[in-house]
Design a protein around this motif. Sequence first.
Motif, PDB file in Angstrom:
ATOM      1  N   HIS A  34      -8.531  -4.219  13.689  1.00 23.38           N
ATOM      2  CA  HIS A  34      -9.686  -3.397  13.315  1.00 23.38           C
ATOM      3  C   HIS A  34     -10.772  -3.429  14.397  1.00 23.38           C
ATOM      4  O   HIS A  34     -11.445  -2.425  14.642  1.00 23.38           O
ATOM      5  N   ILE A  35     -10.922  -4.569  15.057  1.00 21.21           N
ATOM      6  CA  ILE A  35     -11.984  -4.722  16.056  1.00 21.21           C
ATOM      7  C   ILE A  35     -11.539  -4.211  17.418  1.00 21.21           C
ATOM      8  O   ILE A  35     -12.285  -3.532  18.116  1.00 21.21           O
ATOM      9  N   ALA A  36     -10.320  -4.546  17.812  1.00 22.49           N
ATOM     10  CA  ALA A  36      -9.854  -4.219  19.157  1.00 22.49           C
ATOM     11  C   ALA A  36      -9.692  -2.709  19.326  1.00 22.49           C
ATOM     12  O   ALA A  36      -9.351  -1.981  18.390  1.00 22.49           O
ATOM     13  N   THR A  51       7.617  -1.479  20.201  1.00 25.00           N
ATOM     14  CA  THR A  51       6.406  -2.242  19.901  1.00 25.00           C
ATOM     15  C   THR A  51       5.458  -2.195  21.080  1.00 25.00           C
ATOM     16  O   THR A  51       5.869  -1.893  22.215  1.00 25.00           O
ATOM     17  N   ARG A  52       4.204  -2.504  20.787  1.00 21.50           N
ATOM     18  CA  ARG A  52       3.169  -2.603  21.812  1.00 21.50           C
ATOM     19  C   ARG A  52       2.535  -3.982  21.720  1.00 21.50           C
ATOM     20  O   ARG A  52       2.084  -4.393  20.640  1.00 21.50           O
ATOM     21  N   LEU A  53       2.499  -4.651  22.848  1.00 25.44           N
ATOM     22  CA  LEU A  53       1.893  -5.978  22.922  1.00 25.44           C
ATOM     23  C   LEU A  53       0.576  -5.847  23.680  1.00 25.44           C
ATOM     24  O   LEU A  53       0.564  -5.550  24.872  1.00 25.44           O
ATOM     25  N   GLN A  54      -0.526  -6.039  22.963  1.00 23.57           N
ATOM     26  CA  GLN A  54      -1.863  -5.883  23.540  1.00 23.57           C
ATOM     27  C   GLN A  54      -2.408  -7.263  23.898  1.00 23.57           C
ATOM     28  O   GLN A  54      -2.505  -8.142  23.036  1.00 23.57           O
ATOM     29  N   VAL A  55      -2.761  -7.449  25.170  1.00 20.62           N
ATOM     30  CA  VAL A  55      -3.285  -8.721  25.655  1.00 20.62           C
ATOM     31  C   VAL A  55      -4.801  -8.605  25.777  1.00 20.62           C
ATOM     32  O   VAL A  55      -5.316  -7.647  26.373  1.00 20.62           O
ATOM     33  N   ILE A  56      -5.498  -9.578  25.207  1.00 26.73           N
ATOM     34  CA  ILE A  56      -6.956  -9.630  25.278  1.00 26.73           C
ATOM     35  C   ILE A  56      -7.347 -10.895  26.021  1.00 26.73           C
ATOM     36  O   ILE A  56      -6.999 -11.998  25.604  1.00 26.73           O
ATOM     37  N   SER A  57      -8.077 -10.716  27.118  1.00 24.49           N
ATOM     38  CA  SER A  57      -8.524 -11.847  27.921  1.00 24.49           C
ATOM     39  C   SER A  57      -9.935 -12.231  27.486  1.00 24.49           C
ATOM     40  O   SER A  57     -10.882 -11.457  27.667  1.00 24.49           O
ATOM     41  N   CYS A  58     -10.066 -13.391  26.910  1.00 21.88           N
ATOM     42  CA  CYS A  58     -11.393 -13.850  26.460  1.00 21.88           C
ATOM     43  C   CYS A  58     -12.332 -14.049  27.640  1.00 21.88           C
ATOM     44  O   CYS A  58     -13.532 -13.772  27.542  1.00 21.88           O
ATOM     45  N   ARG A  59     -11.800 -14.516  28.749  1.00 25.33           N
ATOM     46  CA  ARG A  59     -12.646 -14.749  29.923  1.00 25.33           C
ATOM     47  C   ARG A  59     -13.206 -13.438  30.468  1.00 25.33           C
ATOM     48  O   ARG A  59     -14.403 -13.337  30.770  1.00 25.33           O
ATOM     49  N   LEU A  60     -12.374 -12.434  30.588  1.00 22.81           N
ATOM     50  CA  LEU A  60     -12.843 -11.148  31.109  1.00 22.81           C
ATOM     51  C   LEU A  60     -13.808 -10.475  30.145  1.00 22.81           C
ATOM     52  O   LEU A  60     -14.791  -9.847  30.571  1.00 22.81           O
ATOM     53  N   PHE A  61     -13.548 -10.615  28.853  1.00 21.01           N
ATOM     54  CA  PHE A  61     -14.471 -10.017  27.883  1.00 21.01           C
ATOM     55  C   PHE A  61     -15.840 -10.692  27.943  1.00 21.01           C
ATOM     56  O   PHE A  61     -16.877 -10.033  27.870  1.00 21.01           O
ATOM     57  N   SER A  62     -15.848 -12.007  28.106  1.00 19.72           N
ATOM     58  CA  SER A  62     -17.118 -12.722  28.225  1.00 19.72           C
ATOM     59  C   SER A  62     -17.850 -12.324  29.501  1.00 19.72           C
ATOM     60  O   SER A  62     -19.078 -12.170  29.505  1.00 19.72           O
ATOM     61  N   GLU A  63     -17.116 -12.122  30.598  1.00 17.21           N
ATOM     62  CA  GLU A  63     -17.750 -11.688  31.844  1.00 17.21           C
ATOM     63  C   GLU A  63     -18.347 -10.300  31.711  1.00 17.21           C
ATOM     64  O   GLU A  63     -19.419 -10.027  32.258  1.00 17.21           O
ATOM     65  N   ARG A  64     -17.668  -9.411  31.004  1.00  9.90           N
ATOM     66  CA  ARG A  64     -18.199  -8.053  30.836  1.00  9.90           C
ATOM     67  C   ARG A  64     -19.498  -8.055  30.037  1.00  9.90           C
ATOM     68  O   ARG A  64     -20.406  -7.273  30.305  1.00  9.90           O
ATOM     69  N   LEU A  65     -19.574  -8.923  29.049  1.00 10.31           N
ATOM     70  CA  LEU A  65     -20.800  -8.988  28.246  1.00 10.31           C
ATOM     71  C   LEU A  65     -21.969  -9.557  29.034  1.00 10.31           C
ATOM     72  O   LEU A  65     -23.133  -9.208  28.771  1.00 10.31           O
ATOM     73  N   LYS A  66     -21.694 -10.423  30.001  1.00 10.67           N
ATOM     74  CA  LYS A  66     -22.759 -11.043  30.784  1.00 10.67           C
ATOM     75  C   LYS A  66     -23.157 -10.199  31.988  1.00 10.67           C
ATOM     76  O   LYS A  66     -24.196 -10.477  32.598  1.00 10.67           O
ATOM     77  N   TRP A 115     -18.644  -0.718  26.931  1.00 11.56           N
ATOM     78  CA  TRP A 115     -19.380  -1.973  26.838  1.00 11.56           C
ATOM     79  C   TRP A 115     -19.660  -2.289  25.364  1.00 11.56           C
ATOM     80  O   TRP A 115     -20.043  -1.421  24.592  1.00 11.56           O
ATOM     81  N   GLY A 116     -19.466  -3.560  25.005  1.00  9.99           N
ATOM     82  CA  GLY A 116     -19.685  -3.979  23.632  1.00  9.99           C
ATOM     83  C   GLY A 116     -18.459  -3.848  22.755  1.00  9.99           C
ATOM     84  O   GLY A 116     -18.470  -4.324  21.615  1.00  9.99           O
ATOM     85  N   LYS A 117     -17.413  -3.201  23.271  1.00  8.86           N
ATOM     86  CA  LYS A 117     -16.178  -3.070  22.500  1.00  8.86           C
ATOM     87  C   LYS A 117     -15.171  -4.114  22.948  1.00  8.86           C
ATOM     88  O   LYS A 117     -15.143  -4.513  24.112  1.00  8.86           O
ATOM     89  N   LEU A 118     -14.342  -4.529  22.037  1.00  4.40           N
ATOM     90  CA  LEU A 118     -13.270  -5.461  22.348  1.00  4.40           C
ATOM     91  C   LEU A 118     -12.061  -4.656  22.801  1.00  4.40           C
ATOM     92  O   LEU A 118     -11.165  -4.340  22.013  1.00  4.40           O
ATOM     93  N   CYS A 119     -12.054  -4.297  24.084  1.00  2.00           N
ATOM     94  CA  CYS A 119     -10.967  -3.489  24.634  1.00  2.00           C
ATOM     95  C   CYS A 119      -9.829  -4.383  25.099  1.00  2.00           C
ATOM     96  O   CYS A 119     -10.056  -5.493  25.600  1.00  2.00           O
ATOM     97  N   THR A 120      -8.645  -3.907  24.933  1.00  2.00           N
ATOM     98  CA  THR A 120      -7.483  -4.651  25.400  1.00  2.00           C
ATOM     99  C   THR A 120      -7.442  -4.616  26.920  1.00  2.00           C
ATOM    100  O   THR A 120      -7.759  -3.609  27.550  1.00  2.00           O
ATOM    101  N   ASP A 121      -7.035  -5.732  27.517  1.00  2.00           N
ATOM    102  CA  ASP A 121      -7.011  -5.832  28.976  1.00  2.00           C
ATOM    103  C   ASP A 121      -5.673  -5.428  29.557  1.00  2.00           C
ATOM    104  O   ASP A 121      -5.604  -5.098  30.753  1.00  2.00           O
ATOM    105  N   SER A 122      -4.627  -5.451  28.782  1.00  2.00           N
ATOM    106  CA  SER A 122      -3.327  -4.934  29.243  1.00  2.00           C
ATOM    107  C   SER A 122      -2.507  -4.538  28.027  1.00  2.00           C
ATOM    108  O   SER A 122      -2.685  -5.091  26.929  1.00  2.00           O
ATOM    109  N   THR A 123      -1.631  -3.581  28.253  1.00  2.00           N
ATOM    110  CA  THR A 123      -0.747  -3.089  27.193  1.00  2.00           C
ATOM    111  C   THR A 123       0.677  -3.133  27.697  1.00  2.00           C
ATOM    112  O   THR A 123       0.984  -2.580  28.773  1.00  2.00           O
TER     113      THR A 123
END
Length: 902
Positions: free
Chosen positions: A239-241, A270-285, A299-307
């Motif tokens: 729901h968030i991503a 199937t689709r495997l969505q990878v979310i990088s916590c480090r990159l998401f934190s860098e984008r917010l900062k 910006w502000g969205k939890l976007c997937t970093d790779s599919t």
Amino acid sequence: MPQKNSCDVKTNESKQNRMSWYFIATAASRLLLTDLFDKLCKLVGNEEDYTSLMPIPAASMCLLEKLGVATAFTVVDDYLACETDSIPQQLLIPSANGLKLLDICPTYDEGETEDESSGRKRTGSGFESPESSDSEDTFNRSTPISQITPIKRFKSLRKRVPIRRFSVSDTRSRGASVASKPMEEDSKNEVQFEDPLWWQHLPSLKCIGLTCMLIEREREFRPPSNKKSQTVEEKLVSHIAVERRRKQFQLLGSCIGFDMEEITSYKELTRLQVISCRLFSERLKTHTHALGREDARNWGKLCTDSTSLIVQDNVSKAYHLLTVGDPRVVTALCHEAWQGENATILPFSSQDRSSILTTCNDWRLSDLDVAAFSYTPLPHNLEQVIESCASTKYLLDNVSKAMSKDNASHEWSIIDSQIFMGVLASSIVPRKEIEKLLETFDEAGVRFVYFSPRNMRRTKEVASQMGIDVAWNCAISLRPLDEGEDDQYRMTSNYADWDVNAKLPHGIVDVRKHLEEVDNVPLLVSLFTDVTKENTSQMLEIFQEYHDTVIAVGLSHLAQNAGIFDCADLSVGIDVLFASAGKADSSDVRETTDENILSPEIDLVRTLSTVSCIFRLRGPSSVAYMPYIIASSRAALQAASSAYSFNSMGCMAYMLFVVFSMCSISTALPIIPSLGSVLYLFVSLPLMGISLAMTQQKPEGMKQVPPKNDPSQIFGKKERFRAYLHAFLKSIFPAAAPQLLWYIAFVEILLESEPQFIDEHCGGAKSWSGLLSCDELKNYSGSARTSGSALALAELILCVIVISPSFADRKKTVWQEYPWSQNSIWILAFGLNIGIVAIYLALVIENLHALSWYFYIIALICPFISLILAEMLKMYNLKNVKRAETLRRLQFETRLGMWSPK
């Protein structure tokens, strides 16, 4: 006030009829007679014409006056200046000699003429640029990539983005299915490789092209998700991503040679969505000025970093894993690299990974959207694992490393150890409406100003494609410059730090100081970088302090724009969200997909933000209507000014007529007829003024630089005196000529109707001098005096209405452009005035047969003499008008030098 409905400019409708009703509606609004006007519209059956007009703005807004002399047009939001989707620009792939850089450019319209494509040479299936070639774009591993400039710019492609047009019949002839139609609509901006020998790299490009087509395939071709089998955590993440949609992948896939029919043989599992916590934190900062356009939009969205896609070939029944995403994530999953030229797989060393990430970082700093591709075949022994996976699975990065092999998820084991295929860099292009807008405004003398929240390095290319000069000292950063501060986001070059060594000021404080102590160069700049909503408002206030009339255009749903809209002289809000207004009329009006935001909430924010806006338009493409609105306003303002000047001259002529009547050389003074004065002041003069106010707009109206809102420039040295003097001189002859006709009419009618009175009181005088000097005529009030006065006033009316065409244009004579060619209503008003004068004379004149033939000749010649004299004065003043326009054009087109004078 903002419109409730979308603003639909209908250029094919009758302009004069609409302008007439708009004028009457405006007058009714100003006089608080709106209810009476509504009843009048219903009575005459023109209610539809009236209701299709925009609501009448308040008189305090001075809408017509400001729009007609607007000198600055500012765009304060990136979404209005740039296209929503990027286009592929460069593709980096492994090759036998290192890393190969393939340049990509837009295709050209098949109907483009040779002149339009000057400077661009076509060779084979690609295009060669004299500035660069792909023949030497090979990166050896021994050479650091950071020392090579990977971004190639083509000036010949900046001013025009040609497209290739497809028809449905051509698509059907190729056997395309119905499912390919959405892809065709998205791929209207086709691209191609510049290297004519790009096909030699097809072994490396095939997998990339297949990934591009499958990753953006329509959702109906994807496997359905089983939400019942998902856990609470999985439902929350799904729901968030947000999965990013990149339509440039479809362009690249079509460029390589794929279409929708060819990929139907691949079934997505199937689709495997990878979310990088480090990159998401860098984008917010990351600071807003350091974000790219793609990052800022998400910006502000939890976007997937790779599919990663797991697909099955229906022919061979083989399983394939295709991955696309952030290079930092994708390269971490790759341990080998594919060289298609030799059909070999080589180890993917850490040096290769570092070189690629360095290049990708340089691309990102230049505001390019970067995506990496990888691939690996899946063995059949993973069939049960693949079938057990959900249709979409979200994975957090580094889970496989943090956990032991026994506890690691099966999905991480699937996507690990992939083969690196290449990296794609895509660029944002400006909207085609903005490019045409800038050209039109540059010719019209309206300075186009673009406020970008990004730094100069990220903004330079898109501003250059718009047509904005981005050479040395042609942009100002509104972020204060701290001496000695190390800032990686400033514009750097091979010889110096562009931004730091620029002579122009940095920040609002320095801009004000520069304007007070140095020169007005900051007011001539069309590009401001590193802006925020606050300093944008402050910069608009500076423009106004230096007498610019500013139009601000921004998004209506952003509450932060309310302050900007309030600061500008005129504000225009653009609706780009599809909320509760019904179906979208344009393809560029996007639909809100966030179910948590209700339509009433959007309407409330939009209404509050655009309280200060004069217009609220629908869709980014509606900005293209602004030149038409400004041109109509200029024409209306010029016509209203002409009507005002004519009415002023008519009133001055009447005043001089009264003065000349009081200074008559005869003992019997002319009478100022009360009925004739009422007809002249309240019927004839306003009627001709209204007809002049309805003059149609002329093409040359948008080729003149408007004056600034500075009284010292509008009325310069002797300018005010010259304007009053010319109005006075134009009114002298129309006021003096009726006096001569009064003498003739008075004497001749007196001799015809009052012979006994002459014999008794004037000694039987028969000459003009004897009658005009007769003392007994001081108290005479017979028909000769009233008829002569009525004829004199009628001659005044005739002279004034004949001289009216001279006010229609300040630079053209009535012989160069006839009055009825641009204003057919003037003919009707002229005819009505002639009829009113004829009726008036028929009611009050007696003994008209007593007038001699030369009286009629003089009466007919005097109006044309008045017109000739007015035209002579206009031609004499023409040099002053042209000199003022030339000076304004020179000041507007002033270009910056190497630095501002100190």
